[in-house]
Design an enzyme around this catalytic site. Structure first.
Site, PDB file in Angstrom:
ATOM      1  N   ASP A  96      24.109  61.601  60.417  1.00  9.32           N
ATOM      2  CA  ASP A  96      24.013  61.317  61.900  1.00  9.32           C
ATOM      3  C   ASP A  96      25.429  60.118  62.439  1.00  9.32           C
ATOM      4  O   ASP A  96      25.999  59.295  61.540  1.00  9.32           O
ATOM      5  CB  ASP A  96      23.344  60.143  61.758  1.00  9.32           C
ATOM      6  CG  ASP A  96      22.778  59.243  62.796  1.00  9.32           C
ATOM      7  OD1 ASP A  96      23.128  60.192  63.974  1.00  9.32           O
ATOM      8  OD2 ASP A  96      22.466  58.057  63.458  1.00  9.32           O
ATOM      9  N   ASP A 143      20.526  56.593  60.665  1.00  9.27           N
ATOM     10  CA  ASP A 143      19.681  55.744  60.656  1.00  9.27           C
ATOM     11  C   ASP A 143      18.420  55.144  62.300  1.00  9.27           C
ATOM     12  O   ASP A 143      18.078  54.503  62.059  1.00  9.27           O
ATOM     13  CB  ASP A 143      20.459  53.990  60.933  1.00  9.27           C
ATOM     14  CG  ASP A 143      20.605  54.641  62.368  1.00  9.27           C
ATOM     15  OD1 ASP A 143      20.923  56.417  62.718  1.00  9.27           O
ATOM     16  OD2 ASP A 143      21.171  53.370  63.409  1.00  9.27           O
ATOM     17  N   CYS A 192      13.511  31.443  56.300  1.00 10.20           N
ATOM     18  CA  CYS A 192      12.937  32.358  57.442  1.00 10.20           C
ATOM     19  C   CYS A 192      11.178  32.344  57.084  1.00 10.20           C
ATOM     20  O   CYS A 192      10.867  32.200  57.485  1.00 10.20           O
ATOM     21  CB  CYS A 192      13.554  32.977  57.893  1.00 10.20           C
ATOM     22  SG  CYS A 192      14.834  33.885  58.645  1.00 10.20           S
ATOM     23  N   ASP A 198      15.965  60.239  63.037  1.00  5.53           N
ATOM     24  CA  ASP A 198      17.094  61.619  61.667  1.00  5.53           C
ATOM     25  C   ASP A 198      15.457  61.330  60.787  1.00  5.53           C
ATOM     26  O   ASP A 198      15.630  61.811  59.699  1.00  5.53           O
ATOM     27  CB  ASP A 198      17.691  59.939  61.281  1.00  5.53           C
ATOM     28  CG  ASP A 198      18.902  59.770  62.217  1.00  5.53           C
ATOM     29  OD1 ASP A 198      19.369  61.257  62.813  1.00  5.53           O
ATOM     30  OD2 ASP A 198      19.632  59.233  62.155  1.00  5.53           O
ATOM     31  N   CYS A 240      15.296  35.779  55.579  1.00  9.82           N
ATOM     32  CA  CYS A 240      16.217  35.676  54.646  1.00  9.82           C
ATOM     33  C   CYS A 240      14.831  34.025  53.605  1.00  9.82           C
ATOM     34  O   CYS A 240      13.461  34.353  54.629  1.00  9.82           O
ATOM     35  CB  CYS A 240      16.995  34.467  54.017  1.00  9.82           C
ATOM     36  SG  CYS A 240      16.941  32.841  55.248  1.00  9.82           S
TER      37      CYS A 240
END
Length: 819
Positions: free
Chosen positions: A509, A698, A107, A702, A104
């Protein structure tokens, strides 16, 4: 005493039962889940940056509490700094760093302020949208390693990016295009202010002096628009003509040059019409479309971010009995490396000494770490989760398995340009007819009425300017993209929605996509008269002493905890310890039965999915571990089926795990134990039958699957390489928006067809009127603008519809003090 179910003050994860750790923050004790979070929280508060916890809108990543040597010492070496960073004026160096865990704007404020407290730092810029920080420092005062340590201390994991000339050129291209767009926009607004009075000058009785003044001022304002903002069109037209071809820039440049030159001549002589409003509108609208296309092109080609997260820049090489930090590029086949717990392998090799477990999920999709003994192969980019290993290097650089995956990715990407070539041929045919038509109009009017030849020709070029046509698709896509973004779906590639609308097959996946990627205890088989609760309590007492990911499956806040003593960790096998007055083992079935005189086992519990608990009398319990299915997975598959998309699972996991998930989700076909190459082969097989394939994944394994599919969707918490390969990214890390995205994609295509019908209809109607001299150039320019506005307003309907729904909760909000 920490309340039951309390959340960690730093990362917001549940505090495990029995864990009592507090961080001292502003004079008060705050509960945290581990010593790593305590160290980070106390460092942030001690540095005077406690406001971070007041303004953040997302929880921080869990801190790494694994004890390890200083990982940043290699970044103090001048030769490595020179390779990774860029020289700046005054002897300074600059580098771009990816910040893993930056979630965010608070941060980014934390990272910015923590770095600015360091001596020798000249400048820092943190972008929360891209999770990048640009550091400029004086190497005579501060070291790169010190700056990276500061980022780690505040809970972020920095990944230095090597200097990339192509990336720097892309940034320069975007900045230059944005400046040209700004000049064109401001110029258009100013010229239109002067053009409106000129439109009504003949009926309003305007003084001739004022009229000439407005024409001259319009000329001066149009000069930077025509010469600076329009320069790329002239360059593109010249290059196309030199190559004996016709691009979109050719008719655009002809129209701009003719209109501008004629307008300048008429403004200086005081006779004839001026077309400065047409010139500025042409340049602005066309520049806007070019800028959108350029941004999409830049975003689609970069894999630097993903590789920075995988391949370490440094490695620990063993030479003459000593450990030295070296650049990964210096490694050669035959070198020996020391890879400690939690570190990533810098090259392919074989284990020369030690036993442990390695997380290979980025290569194989396996959700469970793989045991490695002496002689076992390990690969670059995988992570050592067990004891330290000595590895003999067998392959480096482009000969590693990771490099092979990237090669598969690039090969799959290279198989897409057929549609682009067909579009280029169609555009060349269309543009050629425009130029021929304009020339015919000029010749005909030259013989009929020479004074009307130029205005009629210019009106034809203006009327057929593909402004509305070029906006028809990007305006709808931009509107849909904005609406989907509010729902937590990011569209990374401009053609993703068009392809998603035609998709009829979905390849999934399993690990981390249909499942959460979090291991848990699915089944308990008590033996020897014990209850499930008793077995789980004994297992948790042992597993609490381990840092292995499987251990977290047994640590549950609702389970009472018994203290385990005399604990021994057997790398790659399990844990042995004393609970009460009983010596227990937990781990592989063969290991758990090792304390019994007769190594008895039970049927059906062999394999990576089972963990067993045993004592001197034999097995006490068997635990089946599974990855938790996402609660929305089955509904998502069902919704997609109603939309006409059939699902199929392609996974690198074992057959039993894949079949179980397929049954729970209602997926009729599944394949297990597939490596990246076989996943890509399945995509090609389906596409060869005419199917339009959407792939959802993910992991790094993949990436070829995602690139080879017609449209690719990546999970928000997936690997950086998977996201780089994706056309759409699910920011909220949830599957529930996928059916909505398909629906939006199909509505987007309907809007695009409507826009194209309107744009083509306008051109077809305006072209004969302009050619016959009924439409002057200024009216053709107004018509072109109105056509463009109609297209944009129609697309805005899609934006409102696509964005309906709840707020996904990830919109960045900057605190006032941090702004």
């Amino acid at each position: 005493m920490t309340p039951k179910g309390a959340a960690c003050f730093h990362c917001s994860e549940p505090v495990p039962a029995g864990v009592v750790i507090h961080a001292r923050i502003d004079g008060r004790d705050e509960a945290v889940c581990c010593h790593g979070c305590r160290a980070v929280a106390e460092f942030i508060a001690g540095a005077g940056l406690g406001d971070y916890y007041r303004y953040r809108d997302a929880a921080a990543a869990r801190a790494d509490e694994t004890p390890r040597p200083d990982r940043w010492s290699a970044y103090d070496r001048p030769e490595l700094v020179e390779r990774l960073s860029t020289a700046e004026p005054g002897g300074a160096r600059s580098i771009t760093v990816l910040l893993e865990g930056l979630r965010c704007s608070a941060c980014s404020w934390l990272a910015d302020n923590a770095l600015r407290q360091q001596r020798g730092l000249r400048d820092v810029s943190v972008n929360p949208a891209t999770a990048r920080a640009r550091l400029t420092w004086d190497p005579e005062i501060a070291s790169l390693g010190d700056l990276l340590r500061v980022l780690e201390h505040v809970g972020l994991r920095p990944h230095p990016l090597a200097g990339d000339a192509a990336g720097q050129l892309a940034v320069l291209e975007r900045r230059t295009a944005l400046k040209r767009l700004a000049v064109a926009g401001f110029g258009m607004m100013q010229v239109m202010m002067f053009a409106v009075p000129l439109y009504i000058a003949h009926t309003s009785g305007m003084d001739p002096g004022i009229r000439e003044l407005l024409r001259l001022v319009s000329m001066l304002v149009s000069v930077p628009v025509a010469l600076y903002a329009g320069w790329p069109f002239y360059v593109g037209a010249w290059q196309a003509l030199r190559a004996r071809g016709i691009s979109m820039d050719v008719p655009v440049s002809i129209a701009i040059v003719l209109a501008f030159v004629a307008s300048v001549s008429n403004a200086l002589t005081g006779h004839g019409d001026v077309y400065f409003d047409s010139v500025t509108m042409f340049v602005f609208f066309l520049s806007l479309g070019r800028y959108v296309e350029m941004v999409a092109r830049h975003r689609s080609g970069s894999v630097a971010d993903a590789l920075a997260r995988l391949a370490p820049v440094t490695a620990r090489r063993l030479r003459n009995g000593a450990v030295e930090d070296v650049q990964a590029a210096e490694l050669e086949a035959g070198d020996e490396l020391l890879v400690r717990t939690g570190e990533v392998f810098a090259a392919d090799g074989v284990v020369a000494e030690g036993t442990g477990r390695v997380d290979e999920s980025m290569l194989t999709g396996e959700s469970t770490a793989v045991a490695k003994d002496t002689g076992a192969a390990v690969h670059a980019g995988t992570q050592n989760l067990g004891a330290p290993l000595r590895v003999r290097v067998s392959a480096v650089a482009d000969r590693t398995v990771l490099a092979g995956i990237v090669a598969l990715l690039e090969r799959a990407q290279a198989e897409r340009p057929r549609v682009a070539r067909a579009a280029d041929r169609a555009a060349a045919w269309f543009l050629g007819r425009i130029l021929v038509g304009a020339a015919v109009v000029f010749v005909v009017w030259w013989f009929v009425d020479p004074s009307r030849a130029f205005p009629a020709t210019l009106a034809v070029l203006v009327a057929t300017c593909p402004c509305a046509l070029s906006l028809a698709t990007p305006a709808a896509i931009a509107a849909a993209t904005a609406g989907l973004a509010r729902r937590g779906v990011l569209v990374a590639h401009s053609d993703a929605l068009e392809t998603l609308a035609r998709a009829d097959r979905v390849l999934w996946d399993k690990t981390g996509t249909l499942t959460r990627g979090l291991i848990r205890v699915e089944e308990i088989r008590p033996l020897a008269g014990h209850t499930e609760a008793q077995c789980l309590e004994m297992a948790a007492a042992l597993e609490r002493m381990s840092e292995h990911p499987i251990a977290r499956a047994f640590i549950d806040p609702g389970v009472a905890t018994t203290e385990a003593t005399a604990v021994e960790v057997h790398a790659g096998l399990g844990i042995e310890g004393t609970v009460g007055n009983r010596r227990l083992r937990i781990g592989r079935p063969s290991f758990a039965t090792g304390l019994a005189p007769a190594n008895a086992a039970i049927a059906g519990v062999d394999g990576e999915s089972w963990v067993c608990l045993g004592d001197s009398g034999g097995l006490l319990a068997a635990f089946r571990l599974t990855d938790q299915l996402r609660p929305e997975a089955a509904e998502c598959v069902s919704d997609l089926r109603r939309l006409g998309l059939e699902s199929e699972i392609v996974s690198g996991d074992d057959e039993d795990a894949v079949s179980r998930i397929a049954a729970l989700c209602g997926v009729g076909r599944s394949a297990s134990r597939l490596d990246p190459g076989r996943k890509l082969a399945r995509v090609k097989e389906l596409r060869a039958t005419g199917a339009v394939v959407a792939a959802i994944g993910d992991g790094i394994n993949d990436a070829p699957l995602l690139r080879g599919a017609d449209v690719a969707i990546a999970m928000g918490r997936g690997s950086a390489l998977a996201q780089t390969s994706a056309d759409l990214i699910l920011v909220r890390d949830s599957l529930e928006e996928i059916p909505h995205a398909v629906d939006v994609a199909r509505r987007t295509q309907r809007i695009i067809r409507q826009n194209l019908t309107w744009a083509i209809g306008y051109n077809v109607a305006a072209l004969p009127l302009a050619a016959l001299g009924f439409v002057p150039p200024w009216l053709a320019a107004i018509g072109m603008s109105v056509s463009s506005v109609v297209v944009v307003l129609n697309a805005m309907r899609l934006s409102r519809g696509a964005g309906q729904g709840r707020d996904p909760g990830w919109t960045l909000r900057v605190p006032a003090e941090a702004a």
